[in-house]
Write a protein that holds these residues in place. Sequence first.
Motif, PDB file in Angstrom:
ATOM      1  N   GLU A  94       1.234   7.078  -6.430  1.00 45.72           N
ATOM      2  CA  GLU A  94       0.145   8.046  -6.550  1.00 45.72           C
ATOM      3  C   GLU A  94       0.647   9.470  -6.282  1.00 45.72           C
ATOM      4  O   GLU A  94       0.266  10.416  -6.971  1.00 45.72           O
ATOM      5  N   LYS A  95       1.529   9.610  -5.292  1.00 45.35           N
ATOM      6  CA  LYS A  95       2.086  10.933  -5.003  1.00 45.35           C
ATOM      7  C   LYS A  95       2.943  11.426  -6.170  1.00 45.35           C
ATOM      8  O   LYS A  95       2.939  12.620  -6.492  1.00 45.35           O
TER       9      LYS A  95
ATOM     10  N   LEU B  58       2.248   1.815  -3.483  1.00 47.62           N
ATOM     11  CA  LEU B  58       1.244   2.359  -4.391  1.00 47.62           C
ATOM     12  C   LEU B  58       0.920   3.808  -4.066  1.00 47.62           C
ATOM     13  O   LEU B  58       0.669   4.618  -4.968  1.00 47.62           O
ATOM     14  N   LYS B  59       0.937   4.171  -2.783  1.00 43.33           N
ATOM     15  CA  LYS B  59       0.699   5.559  -2.409  1.00 43.33           C
ATOM     16  C   LYS B  59       1.830   6.468  -2.896  1.00 43.33           C
ATOM     17  O   LYS B  59       1.593   7.614  -3.294  1.00 43.33           O
TER      18      LYS B  59
ATOM     19  N   THR C  47       2.553  10.716  -9.377  1.00 45.94           N
ATOM     20  CA  THR C  47       1.682  11.203 -10.449  1.00 45.94           C
ATOM     21  C   THR C  47       1.035  12.533 -10.069  1.00 45.94           C
ATOM     22  O   THR C  47       0.837  13.402 -10.929  1.00 45.94           O
ATOM     23  N   LEU C  48       0.720  12.702  -8.793  1.00 44.79           N
ATOM     24  CA  LEU C  48       0.111  13.956  -8.346  1.00 44.79           C
ATOM     25  C   LEU C  48       1.109  15.106  -8.445  1.00 44.79           C
ATOM     26  O   LEU C  48       0.813  16.177  -8.995  1.00 44.79           O
TER      27      LEU C  48
ATOM     28  N   ARG D  67      -4.556   8.737 -13.719  1.00 40.45           N
ATOM     29  CA  ARG D  67      -4.912  10.038 -13.125  1.00 40.45           C
ATOM     30  C   ARG D  67      -5.286  10.997 -14.245  1.00 40.45           C
ATOM     31  O   ARG D  67      -4.596  11.081 -15.276  1.00 40.45           O
TER      32      ARG D  67
ATOM     33  N   HIS E 285      -2.226   2.581 -12.657  1.00 40.54           N
ATOM     34  CA  HIS E 285      -2.706   3.703 -11.840  1.00 40.54           C
ATOM     35  C   HIS E 285      -2.948   4.874 -12.800  1.00 40.54           C
ATOM     36  O   HIS E 285      -2.012   5.388 -13.418  1.00 40.54           O
TER      37      HIS E 285
ATOM     38  N   VAL F   3      -8.791   9.664  -9.937  1.00 40.75           N
ATOM     39  CA  VAL F   3      -7.747   8.649  -9.869  1.00 40.75           C
ATOM     40  C   VAL F   3      -8.417   7.282  -9.760  1.00 40.75           C
ATOM     41  O   VAL F   3      -9.402   7.131  -9.037  1.00 40.75           O
TER      42      VAL F   3
ATOM     43  N   ILE G 201      -7.312   2.837  -9.679  1.00 37.29           N
ATOM     44  CA  ILE G 201      -6.304   1.774  -9.709  1.00 37.29           C
ATOM     45  C   ILE G 201      -6.968   0.544 -10.296  1.00 37.29           C
ATOM     46  O   ILE G 201      -7.997   0.086  -9.801  1.00 37.29           O
TER      47      ILE G 201
ATOM     48  N   SER H 271       0.831  -1.209   0.000  1.00 37.04           N
ATOM     49  CA  SER H 271       0.000   0.000   0.000  1.00 37.04           C
ATOM     50  C   SER H 271       0.861   1.252   0.000  1.00 37.04           C
ATOM     51  O   SER H 271       0.555   2.228  -0.711  1.00 37.04           O
TER      52      SER H 271
END
Length: 600
Positions: A68-69, A64-65, A71-72, A188, A186, A165, A167, A61
């Motif tokens: 995600e960060k 994956l976070k 891509t953000l 976005r 993932h 977003v 997944i 997790s």
Amino acid sequence: MRKRRPFISISSKLIVIFLCIIIVPVTVMSINSYVSSQRLLERKYTDLLLDIAKQSNIRISEYLKEIEKITLVSSYGMNRYSSLVYQEEYPIQDFLRYSNNESEDIAYRVLMNYILMKDRLFSIYIYSLNGGRDMFIHPTEPIDYSYRPLQEPWFQAFLESDKKVIILDTQIDQQIRNKNNYAVLHARKVFDMSNGRLLGVMVASIDINFIGLFTNRLQEGLRSNFTIVDEHNRIIYHADRKLIGQSFYDIMPFHDEEGITQASGDDYLVVRSPFEDLPWTTYLYTPLSEISAEGAILKQNLFILAGLILVFASFTSIFLSTVIARPIKRLMRNITLVEKGLFDNLPVIDSNDEIGELSRRFNEMSSELKQLVSRIQKEEKEKAIAEIRALQSQINPHFLYNTLGSVKWIASMQKADKIVEMTEALISMLRYTAQHERSMVTLREELDNIRNYIIIQNVRYYNRIQLQIRIDDSLLDNKMPKLILQPIVENAIFHGLAEMEEEGIITVRAYRYDEGIQIEISDNGAGIDTTTAKWLNRELHLTEKTHKEGIGLPNVQRRIQLHYGERYGIRFHSTQGQGTTFVISLPDIQDKPWEGAVPC
């Protein structure tokens, strides 16, 4: 008749007793130790596997976070010069707006830096929705430039949804030429920071091998059985790539979601750990045979010990049982001779212990046993026959027939129809009770007798008594002793309905139940007070009776139990002021006399 149990000799029993005395405690202690050790080992191993699964979930997790960060931040949170002077400029958004070489080069370098930071375990694809170029960055594999996912169902659903977003579960990365590359996608949406317009979609394709980073320290057996499934129990990660996309139940058809389960003929220990922020669940399973290797050694030692004890105990018990059981066997042969009718001149057992004394007294007793048994059987049979005949012969109405016939003729001549009807009913009842040749009648005949009785009583009570019979035709041919129902109806009239001013109703029902049939006779009369009910219950349950009360309820109870045994008979329940119900239990017998009935 109770089935005779198989014969087991004293020798066999002594052998079993000795074996049990020696083997059972040792076996119980050994099995208890073995089972306790197994359970403790399984519980510890379960806790260990569960902890491994939870830690793996946390690390997956977190990874994956972090993606995600990335891509953000790459989409919204960093300009190309990392300077506060140009905070309004973003390389990814610039590329999607302008799609020139300069913006593409800047965006490429920024994204490649993020990919290198994560050991090249993911790639980034940017799909323009503004008519510009697409960008594909994969650190190791060649790109398939002819593929665009814009027409894929998941892509269309993502564009139409309000989600920014998503997944996606494990699937083959179609953007690269290697079609065996499984990845977690993932995606976005990238919006223009100045006007909020959707510019494109950034997809981070995370190689499924990133999960191997968190499982490579596990043992080979656990690593090969580490499985992650989605909310539909489809496999999204497994060491065997061929299983990805299949149902986990096909591999591990467990009944419970965790614990001990069986698959392919083997027992497995299964633990599950759901992800906190993803609809995924991690399963770890391992064969119990690998866990219980030490238990197998203990089991083997238990069998060896039990075998040695069994051999020793067998020789000891055979010797002791022979010494003890020999005189008992001789006595058993004497008893067998008595069973065959040879009561006299039995062999003497020469033994100076309790068995010898028992044998001598048995021989003395057997000489008188034959006469005693014969006399008792004869007396009991005569007693039962005499009692049934006496009970059924308390009314002997033969001498009344001619007189009643004359009364009927005179009433007919004088046109006294009511007297004719009552006289005919009385003659039918007397003829019914006088039939000594039959002790068993049908329910249909008993009901006819009740109808005649009600006709007679309605003359006395001015037609205030109504008889209701609610019985299925299939029960009318059931056999039963004579004069069972009439005494109960008589009791209902004299003690329940006689003092009533309004109409009295007697209802007769019958139905089958597990052990036979039940006949209910209910009235709406005065009911029975508590004192009388206690007395009647006591009378119905007494085993020895003289029956001075004629053919009343105790008489009926006694006759039923003489025919069928004490599990059949009469019971009642009553509420004062609301009526009384008597319930008669009988065996379900049709078309032939009941085989256990005593002849009359």
